[in-house]
Scaffold this motif. Structure first.
Motif: not given
Length: 602
Positions: A62-63, A81-82, A119-122
């Motif tokens: 991820a950037v 991320s993607g 959706e993103m998981t941290f």
């Protein structure tokens, strides 16, 4: 070791303490509840085992990009991320509601995760280490599945971490948070005294809105027009962030131990109030419309130096504390192995003859700007002038706080001249009372000495026993000792260009002469380069002034922060950050470019 560079950090501030957040989403430096308190996160001076709060996507690829929300210290980090996009909004609320007494008993950091697309998981990695990583806290789960809460205590300090479930994992706590488009999730850290009950959870919506508005309202009062407007506004915001809203003390920087020489020993604690730096900061703020801060700082000064002027220190704690004894912290390996990490600052015991001059010049400038005398303000100045007269034969450690032999530094002698000059003017121009004939005599005596012993081969010198120059000589026109186009000043600039300018940037002095009593070297001192911009601007070298100014502003990081020094060879910032001296010099240089004419301080 932490791999972030100094310029990878952004500042959060509640005008009482500050946090540094890396581009990787890690809070690696936080002292609670004040800037000079012991740290709870100190990975900046070691690694994750010394305390941090990492919040970033689990996707290692991820950037991120980041920015402040307008003229505030609400930090927005956008992660991609993607196909998924999410943001982390970080804030230190300025106060916790209207109750000032309750606000003083808590400090908060809120990290809001905002789903933008997909959706993103941290992942969260929370490592709590109190007292500069000397104290492992007692940690317990006190919440529920619906309202998780972690409480950590060690000695007088306690932290509550709320908003997401965290599990213990080898002396840290970890967890994951998933966020979808349109959702938000708030993570809270709250400091409170361990002998008190845990404070109620902040309303995050209110905290973000009120804090952003507080900063916007303050920035909206900045009086400035001209080139480099954005850089001036951000610099003044940083100077405000380093000013304690309760005591009036203005810190030199938010950090300690960041090296001036990677791997070397020049690692100092800058979280205190240097009278010189605070005075210059105050002058920059007064020049841009903030007269009320002048009165607040003058009241702080009266409290700090109350008593016998012979006990005057060059620096104090944020509330005027005198005991800031220097010692080493062996448990911290230092930024990129730069040791020792020092707590406190031994320079507090030095005699630096220029300090009173800086204070008197600033108080004179405040008076000229319309700040009224208080019941005790002129009496304070008279006492400081009496002290200066008593010390006039005494050599000093100078502006650069050398740890070698005291000298008669030319800049210090000029600032003594400036102190008596402003005293004379206060009597003759402002109608105040004082021994004007004595002050006038001492002023004239200092000028004779400086012209005789502070000049060699047609240029000013660092001190009476050398023909070396140092960058502090660029300040002589700023206090009105001479004009920028004085032949001696022009010759001094030529010598500085020949001996102290490397890769286009200005160094303070030649460390190889051994005058400072320390080993190793250091980077280019950013404030000195801004002083050269002003000198160029005031002597018609406008193209050079503008080119140097553009380059210097380009050395700030992506959120406008400057540290103390810069290594042009390695292309990186050095020293403590953000540095008040660098930012106030930027402001003055920008003003000089806008004015394109000489205007002495005070």
């Amino acid at each position: 070791m932490v791999t972030a560079r100094i310029e990878d950090y952004a500042l959060l501030s509640d005008c009482r303490t500050a946090a540094l957040v890396s581009t990787a989403g890690s809070i690696d430096w936080l002292c609670l509840p004040r800037l000079d308190s012991a740290s709870v996160f100190a990975a900046l001076l070691g690694d994750e085992h010394h305390g941090r709060w990492l919040l970033r996507p689990i996707d290692a690829d991820a950037v991120s990009t980041r920015r402040y929300e307008g003229d505030t210290f609400v930090l927005v980090t956008r992660w991609t991320s993607g196909d998924a996009v999410a943001e982390v909004h970080d804030v230190m609320p300025v106060g916790a509601g209207a109750d000032a007494e309750a606000s003083a008993l808590r400090t908060d950091v809120v990290r809001r995760i905002v789903g933008i697309r997909g959706e993103m998981t941290f992942a969260q990695h929370l490592t709590l280490r109190f007292d500069y990583a000397r104290a492992m806290p007692w940690v317990r789960q006190t919440g529920t599945d619906d309202e998780p809460c972690l409480v950590a205590m060690a000695g007088p300090d306690a932290l509550a971490i709320r908003g997401a479930h965290l599990e213990p994992n080898d002396h840290e706590h970890t967890g994951e948070v998933s966020i979808r488009e349109g959702e938000t999730r708030d993570l809270h850290l709250t400091w409170f005294p361990s002998h008190r009950d845990m404070p109620a959870l902040l309303d995050a919506d209110v905290a973000f809105a009120e804090t952003a508005e507080w900063w916007r309202e303050w920035a909206g009062r900045i009086a400035h027009s001209g080139p480099h407007h954005a850089e001036v506004v951000r610099s003044l915001l940083i100077l405000r962030a380093l000013s304690n809203r309760e005591t009036g003390g203005i810190a030199a920087a938010a950090t300690m131990g960041l090296p001036e020489d990677i791997g070397g020993e020049r690692n100092w604690d800058y979280r205190y109030v240097w009278l010189r730096d605070a005075a210059l900061t105050l002058e920059a703020l007064v020049d841009h419309g903030f007269l009320s801060l002048a009165d607040s700082w003058r009241t702080w000064l009266l409290r700090a130096v109350a008593g016998d002027p012979a006990d005057l220190q060059i620096m104090y704690g944020p509330a005027g504390e005198r005991d800031i004894t220097e010692r080493e912290l062996p448990q911290l390996p230092g930024f990129e192995g730069s040791r020792p990490v020092r707590l406190g600052n031994g320079a507090a015991t030095q005699y630096q003859a220029d300090v009173v001059g800086e204070v008197i010049v600033t108080l004179s400038a405040a008076r000229a700007a319309g700040v009224r005398e208080s019941e005790f303000s002129w009496a304070l100045e008279r006492q400081l002038l009496r002290f200066t007269a008593e010390q006039i034969e005494r050599p000093d450690q100078g502006l650069w706080e050398i740890r070698g032999e005291p000298r008669y530094f030319t800049h210090s002698r000029v600032m003594i001249w400036a102190a008596f000059d402003r005293g004379v003017r206060a009597v003759e121009e402002d109608g105040l009372d004082g021994p004007v004939e004595r002050w006038s005599g001492l002023r004239d005596r200092m000028r004779r000495e400086i012209d005789e012993k502070g000049v060699r081969d047609g240029h000013f010198v660092q001190h009476a026993d050398t023909d070396e120059v140092d960058a502090s000589l660029l300040l002589l026109p700023q206090v009105g000792y001479c004009r920028p186009d004085d032949p001696r000043m022009l010759a001094t600039v030529e010598r500085i260009e020949q001996t102290l300018v490397r890769d286009g940037l200005v160094y303070r002095y030649r460390t190889e002469t051994g005058v400072d009593g320390l080993s190793g070297s250091e980077g280019a001192f950013l404030a000195c380069s801004f002083w050269l911009v002003e000198q160029y601007a005031c002597t018609g070298r406008l193209d050079e002034a503008e080119a140097l100014m553009d380059r210097l502003c380009g050395l700030a990081n992506d959120v406008g922060m400057l540290s103390e020094e810069y290594d042009p060879g390695a292309g990186r910032q050095l020293g403590n950050t953000p540095q008040a001296f660098s930012h106030l010099a930027l402001v003055r240089a920008a003003d000089a470019l806008a004015r394109r004419a000489h205007r002495p301080r005070g």
